[in-house]
Scaffold this active site. Structure first.
Site, PDB file in Angstrom:
ATOM      1  N   HIS A 113       0.769  -1.174   0.096  1.00  0.00           N
ATOM      2  CA  HIS A 113      -0.019   0.003   0.106  1.00  0.00           C
ATOM      3  C   HIS A 113       0.848   1.208   0.006  1.00  0.00           C
ATOM      4  O   HIS A 113       0.384   2.412   0.082  1.00  0.00           O
ATOM      5  CB  HIS A 113      -0.838  -0.180   1.172  1.00  0.00           C
ATOM      6  CG  HIS A 113      -2.110   0.781   1.058  1.00  0.00           C
ATOM      7  ND1 HIS A 113      -2.251   1.989   2.086  1.00  0.00           N
ATOM      8  CD2 HIS A 113      -3.138   1.077   0.208  1.00  0.00           C
ATOM      9  CE1 HIS A 113      -3.300   2.569   1.791  1.00  0.00           C
ATOM     10  NE2 HIS A 113      -3.779   2.093   0.646  1.00  0.00           N
ATOM     11  N   LYS A 115       3.162   4.338  -1.328  1.00  0.00           N
ATOM     12  CA  LYS A 115       3.232   5.434  -2.502  1.00  0.00           C
ATOM     13  C   LYS A 115       4.576   6.123  -2.146  1.00  0.00           C
ATOM     14  O   LYS A 115       4.726   6.935  -1.614  1.00  0.00           O
ATOM     15  CB  LYS A 115       1.951   6.335  -2.541  1.00  0.00           C
ATOM     16  CG  LYS A 115       0.769   5.621  -2.582  1.00  0.00           C
ATOM     17  CD  LYS A 115       0.147   5.039  -1.526  1.00  0.00           C
ATOM     18  CE  LYS A 115      -1.443   4.589  -1.877  1.00  0.00           C
ATOM     19  NZ  LYS A 115      -1.911   4.031  -0.585  1.00  0.00           N
ATOM     20  N   ASP A 120      17.566   9.119  -7.975  1.00  0.00           N
ATOM     21  CA  ASP A 120      18.995   9.333  -7.871  1.00  0.00           C
ATOM     22  C   ASP A 120      19.448   9.381  -6.613  1.00  0.00           C
ATOM     23  O   ASP A 120      20.464   9.921  -6.050  1.00  0.00           O
ATOM     24  CB  ASP A 120      19.167  10.690  -8.734  1.00  0.00           C
ATOM     25  CG  ASP A 120      19.478  10.497 -10.286  1.00  0.00           C
ATOM     26  OD1 ASP A 120      19.314   9.405 -10.465  1.00  0.00           O
ATOM     27  OD2 ASP A 120      19.431  11.616 -10.840  1.00  0.00           O
ATOM     28  N   HIS A 293      -8.858  11.095   0.388  1.00  0.00           N
ATOM     29  CA  HIS A 293      -7.949   9.764   0.682  1.00  0.00           C
ATOM     30  C   HIS A 293      -6.834  10.309   1.418  1.00  0.00           C
ATOM     31  O   HIS A 293      -5.892   9.353   1.545  1.00  0.00           O
ATOM     32  CB  HIS A 293      -7.694   9.613  -0.830  1.00  0.00           C
ATOM     33  CG  HIS A 293      -6.760   8.232  -1.179  1.00  0.00           C
ATOM     34  ND1 HIS A 293      -5.545   8.216  -1.302  1.00  0.00           N
ATOM     35  CD2 HIS A 293      -7.328   6.994  -1.028  1.00  0.00           C
ATOM     36  CE1 HIS A 293      -5.228   6.828  -1.299  1.00  0.00           C
ATOM     37  NE2 HIS A 293      -6.394   6.273  -1.170  1.00  0.00           N
ATOM     38  N   LYS A 295      -3.877  10.665   4.710  1.00  0.00           N
ATOM     39  CA  LYS A 295      -3.656   9.955   5.799  1.00  0.00           C
ATOM     40  C   LYS A 295      -2.552  10.763   6.466  1.00  0.00           C
ATOM     41  O   LYS A 295      -1.265  10.415   6.408  1.00  0.00           O
ATOM     42  CB  LYS A 295      -3.228   8.744   5.489  1.00  0.00           C
ATOM     43  CG  LYS A 295      -4.009   7.698   4.658  1.00  0.00           C
ATOM     44  CD  LYS A 295      -3.583   7.613   3.143  1.00  0.00           C
ATOM     45  CE  LYS A 295      -4.300   6.712   2.481  1.00  0.00           C
ATOM     46  NZ  LYS A 295      -5.724   6.430   2.496  1.00  0.00           N
ATOM     47  N   ASP A 300      -0.063  19.390  18.273  1.00  0.00           N
ATOM     48  CA  ASP A 300       0.614  20.644  18.854  1.00  0.00           C
ATOM     49  C   ASP A 300       1.015  21.253  17.670  1.00  0.00           C
ATOM     50  O   ASP A 300       0.559  21.471  16.722  1.00  0.00           O
ATOM     51  CB  ASP A 300       1.517  20.268  19.938  1.00  0.00           C
ATOM     52  CG  ASP A 300       0.578  19.674  21.194  1.00  0.00           C
ATOM     53  OD1 ASP A 300      -0.613  19.960  21.100  1.00  0.00           O
ATOM     54  OD2 ASP A 300       1.203  19.033  21.774  1.00  0.00           O
TER      55      ASP A 300
END
Length: 400
Positions: A113, A115, A120, A293, A295, A300
């Site tokens: 899952h 991404k 380089d 979508h 996450k 603080d």
């Protein structure tokens, strides 16, 4: 194991694909030696075609290009992209490829899952954005709302290590041999800025609780504010207790969730927890402007995270995930401003009275969904002995 925050990084917050893909394509176009890319979805749309073309062009000029996709999320990949990649010299692998319609369902829950992209060894991208256009969704859910971070600096060494390790594992599983590594062995990780960051991976082996434990530690230390935006939110016992304890000691806890979803089962299961959370003083908003979508979280003034990990059992127990955690006031402030603007522009506040007024059929649907999610986790091999440590929190009684 606590995250190792490395100083000297430069981090750029990228809001959705409209900012992410131009930056990614520019980095690929400038690549000279090596590219790693991992994605759950590689869609056959305008964005997927553009990224495919850029990767093929990089391979044509001698760049070593390594692409890893998930076999379920990118089940179109073998037809739409793999032949073109092979012809162009792009090395592409599939994590847990689909082996037919009747493959055991439990394997479908253990996914790649992450991404991630690394170019380089000197620039990386970490976040929740797949290779898919923001508008690749039903009309009422466009555009997709998500985040990624462009990373430069010493934390790149950890990202490179994790991506190379994943490539080695999938190479061995898929081909029973290892590709030769001829490109970047030691990435350039010179100081690039002033921000401290840690790179975390989550999987179902050595690092199963890395992301979860980091979240909980930060929540325990919160003194003023916790702001979480998470697409699929079904926290376990320790996470829920930490949020409730923060709310009791006066911390403002705000959770931004999906109002429009592609997985109704998870949304209904999450709604089974609304009553208890609202009664504890936790603010809940559902984002209704489009498909959220993201996450991400801000705690603080100086703690923030952006990544691929949802706060649900599928991400925290089953999937391979990756998050960047940042200790920096400017970055946390920027992400907070984005989230507050999203709440103001497109979210609806949930109220205890709304939950109380829901019909019994609606409540039954929520609790049935909750029970089915628990069953699915058990089918995947993470039943009582694993779930007990991360069981769901709710003080709201089931309907009778």
């Amino acid at each position: 194991m606590k995250p190792e925050f490395l100083p000297g990084n430069r981090l750029t917050l990228l809001d959705s694909g409209r900012e992410y893909f131009p930056a990614l394509l520019a980095a690929i176009a400038a690549a000279e030696r090596e590219i790693y890319l991992e994605t759950y979805i590689f869609a056959a749309d305008a964005v997927g075609e553009a990224v495919c073309a850029a990767l093929c062009a990089a391979a044509a000029r001698g760049v070593v290009v390594n692409v890893t996709v998930d076999g379920f999320g990118a089940r179109n990949f073998p037809v739409d992209f793999q032949p073109r990649f092979a012809a162009a010299g792009v090395r592409a692998l599939i994590y847990r490829p689909e082996l037919g319609r009747f493959r055991l369902k439990r394997h479908r829950l253990r996914r790649l899952h992450r991404k991630l992209a690394l170019i380089d060894g000197c620039i990386a991208f970490v976040g929740g954005i797949n290779i898919v256009a923001d508008d690749n969704a039903p009309p009422d859910m466009r555009p997709r709302y998500d985040y990624a971070v462009m990373v430069q600096g010493p934390v790149l060494a950890d990202i490179h290590r994790a991506m190379r390790r994943m490539w080695e594992i999938v190479t061995w599983v898929n081909l029973r041999r290892r590709f030769r590594f001829t490109a970047v062995d030691h990435p350039r990780c010179a100081v690039a800025g002033t921000q401290a960051a840690a790179f975390l991976v989550g999987d179902n082996l050595r690092h199963r609780n890395s992301i979860l434990n980091t979240y909980i530690e930060a929540i325990h230390g919160a003194r003023r504010e916790i702001l979480i935006a998470n697409a699929y939110f079904l926290p376990g016992l320790r996470f829920g207790r930490a949020l409730y304890a923060a709310a009791r000691r006066g911390v403002q806890v705000t959770v931004l969730l999906q109002g429009k979803t592609d997985h109704p089962l998870l949304r209904f299961a999450t709604q089974a927890l609304y009553g208890a959370a609202l009664n504890a003083g936790i603010r809940i908003f559902e984002y209704e402007k489009s498909f959220m979508h993201a996450k991400v979280a801000v705690i603080d003034d100086d703690w923030a995270t952006v990544g691929s990990s949802n706060i649900d059992p599928f991400s925290l127990l089953l999937a391979k995930e990756a998050n960047i955690v940042v200790r920096d006031m400017r970055f946390a402030g920027e992400l907070r401003a984005h989230l507050e603007a999203a709440i103001a522009a497109g979210a609806r506040a949930m109220c205890p009275v709304d939950i109380q007024r829901q019909s019994w059929p609606r409540r039954l649907l929520r609790w049935a969904s909750y029970g089915l999610v628990r069953l699915l986790v058990g089918i995947a091999g993470y039943g009582d002995r694993h779930w007990r440590a991360e069981d769901q929190v709710s003080q709201e009684p089931p309907p009778r």
